[in-house]
Design a protein around this motif. Sequence first.
Motif, PDB file in Angstrom:
ATOM      1  N   GLU A  21       0.827  -1.194   0.000  1.00 35.14           N
ATOM      2  CA  GLU A  21       0.000   0.000   0.000  1.00 35.14           C
ATOM      3  C   GLU A  21       0.870   1.256   0.000  1.00 35.14           C
ATOM      4  N   GLU A  22       0.282   2.315  -0.457  1.00 35.38           N
ATOM      5  CA  GLU A  22       0.942   3.615  -0.429  1.00 35.38           C
ATOM      6  C   GLU A  22       1.153   4.040   1.020  1.00 35.38           C
ATOM      7  N   ILE A  38      -7.192   7.262   6.288  1.00 35.74           N
ATOM      8  CA  ILE A  38      -6.968   7.446   4.851  1.00 35.74           C
ATOM      9  C   ILE A  38      -6.929   6.056   4.235  1.00 35.74           C
ATOM     10  N   ALA A  39      -7.840   5.828   3.274  1.00 33.10           N
ATOM     11  CA  ALA A  39      -7.974   4.514   2.656  1.00 33.10           C
ATOM     12  C   ALA A  39      -8.167   4.655   1.151  1.00 33.10           C
ATOM     13  N   GLY A  60     -11.718  14.725   2.495  1.00 30.10           N
ATOM     14  CA  GLY A  60     -10.754  14.892   1.412  1.00 30.10           C
ATOM     15  C   GLY A  60     -10.645  13.707   0.504  1.00 30.10           C
ATOM     16  N   THR A  61     -10.123  13.993  -0.681  1.00 28.92           N
ATOM     17  CA  THR A  61      -9.776  12.977  -1.663  1.00 28.92           C
ATOM     18  C   THR A  61      -8.446  13.379  -2.271  1.00 28.92           C
ATOM     19  N   LEU A  62      -7.466  12.491  -2.201  1.00 27.53           N
ATOM     20  CA  LEU A  62      -6.137  12.771  -2.727  1.00 27.53           C
ATOM     21  C   LEU A  62      -5.720  11.646  -3.673  1.00 27.53           C
ATOM     22  N   ALA A  63      -4.912  11.987  -4.651  1.00 27.93           N
ATOM     23  CA  ALA A  63      -4.351  11.000  -5.571  1.00 27.93           C
ATOM     24  C   ALA A  63      -2.852  11.233  -5.658  1.00 27.93           C
ATOM     25  N   GLY A  64      -2.110  10.189  -5.959  1.00 25.86           N
ATOM     26  CA  GLY A  64      -0.665  10.310  -6.107  1.00 25.86           C
ATOM     27  C   GLY A  64       0.011   9.024  -5.693  1.00 25.86           C
ATOM     28  N   THR A  65       1.329   9.051  -5.731  1.00 19.29           N
ATOM     29  CA  THR A  65       2.128   7.892  -5.345  1.00 19.29           C
ATOM     30  C   THR A  65       3.432   8.353  -4.719  1.00 19.29           C
ATOM     31  N   GLY A  66       4.086   7.436  -4.041  1.00 17.76           N
ATOM     32  CA  GLY A  66       5.431   7.668  -3.545  1.00 17.76           C
ATOM     33  C   GLY A  66       5.579   8.736  -2.486  1.00 17.76           C
ATOM     34  N   SER A  85      -3.043  19.181  -0.739  1.00 15.48           N
ATOM     35  CA  SER A  85      -1.925  18.286  -1.009  1.00 15.48           C
ATOM     36  C   SER A  85      -1.477  17.661   0.297  1.00 15.48           C
ATOM     37  N   GLY A  86      -0.760  16.560   0.155  1.00 18.72           N
ATOM     38  CA  GLY A  86      -0.190  15.879   1.304  1.00 18.72           C
ATOM     39  C   GLY A  86       1.175  15.350   0.935  1.00 18.72           C
ATOM     40  N   LYS A  87       2.105  15.427   1.867  1.00 17.19           N
ATOM     41  CA  LYS A  87       3.471  14.955   1.640  1.00 17.19           C
ATOM     42  C   LYS A  87       3.914  14.179   2.866  1.00 17.19           C
TER      43      LYS A  87
END
Length: 112
Positions: A21-22, A38-39, A60-66, A85-87
């Motif tokens: 999983e991410e 967050i799922a 919220g809804t977030l997309a991305g990887t890594g 955004s989230g980091k």
Amino acid sequence: MIRSFVLAGFITVIAGIAHAEEPIVGNWKTAAGDTAVIASCGGSYCVTLKTGKYAGRKIGTLAGTGGSYAGEITDPAAEKTYSGSGKISGNSLRMQGCVMKILCKSQTWTRL
């Protein structure tokens, strides 16, 4: 026989890597002290409050990887949605919400 065990172990490791999983997935303590979950949801990641005054509300809804993610974040108290955004950095998640990419607020969440 040993070859069979080695091959089975190798396949298990590869399957685990493919389904990892991410890092954003999990439970997080928000800056307010609430728990957010967050799922995975429909190809992105949904942020839902689990505890606190707004428990059960999707925020919220977030997309991305890594470790880097972008999408929308909702302030449940104001009922306003912002580009967000989230980091990920270690066990911390820096969440940021912005209006027109100029006026931004951020907070750091901690993995539970």
